[in-house]
Design an enzyme around this catalytic site. Sequence first.
Site, PDB file in Angstrom:
ATOM      1  N   ASN A 191       0.495  -1.600  -0.370  1.00 45.68           N
ATOM      2  CA  ASN A 191      -0.049   0.115   0.235  1.00 45.68           C
ATOM      3  C   ASN A 191       0.657   1.326   0.111  1.00 45.68           C
ATOM      4  OD1 ASN A 191      -1.971  -2.026   0.299  1.00 45.68           O
ATOM      5  ND2 ASN A 191      -2.732  -2.052   2.437  1.00 45.68           N
ATOM      6  N   ARG A 192       2.248   1.004  -0.829  1.00 45.66           N
ATOM      7  CA  ARG A 192       3.537   2.157  -0.073  1.00 45.66           C
ATOM      8  C   ARG A 192       3.003   2.878   1.073  1.00 45.66           C
ATOM      9  NH1 ARG A 192       3.280   0.171  -4.826  1.00 45.66           N
ATOM     10  NH2 ARG A 192       3.611   0.645  -6.721  1.00 45.66           N
TER      11      ARG A 192
END
Length: 213
Positions: A191-192
């Site tokens: 999810n970065r």
Amino acid sequence: MENLHDKRKVYDKSQLIESEIKQNPIEQFRDWFLEAGENPDISEANAMSVSTVEEDGCPRTRMVLLKAYTHEGFIFYTNYDSKKGRSIEKNHTACLHFFWPNLERQIIIKAHLERIAENLSDGYFHSRPKGSQLGAAVSPQSQEIPDREFLERKLKQMEEQYENTEVPRPVNWGGYIAKPYEIEFWQGRPNRLHDRIVYQLEGLDWKVSRLAP
């Protein structure tokens, strides 16, 4: 125009958390570097980019090979008259960058650079294959040359000149040691929400903190 908006991957191979890291960044580098070197999908774990700032204020980045590291810093070799060498002599700072996509990791190192002792440069130069020694002596790195044949002719001349003798290290070729004052370790996460741990030198001690991705 090619649309690259949908080119993405999930980073989920590892994590970087405070309870598991070393308190000294060189030791943390060592652990990551050894892991990269043992990975069969990474052909040159010691390949790194070196960014310097040129006279026009624009950074220039190129790939070089790390040849040694100690608790004092990171050592690489180059022609002192090259663009990187001239930039380093005017601005003794540079940024080193390692990127190992197979491990979803990168390391960013801000450092002060200085030349290493001449005897150390001599020792490394003469440990190289003779062809590499001749290549360093032949090439006026970063200078404009008329054509490829210019280098080939000079190489042939020097091969004959030093066929049975040792190649002397060019006085304008040698090593730099990059003494770090900031090192950031980046580990890709889902999810970065990547892990970013930065070490900053404060006096003789390293301050460790986490940065938002």
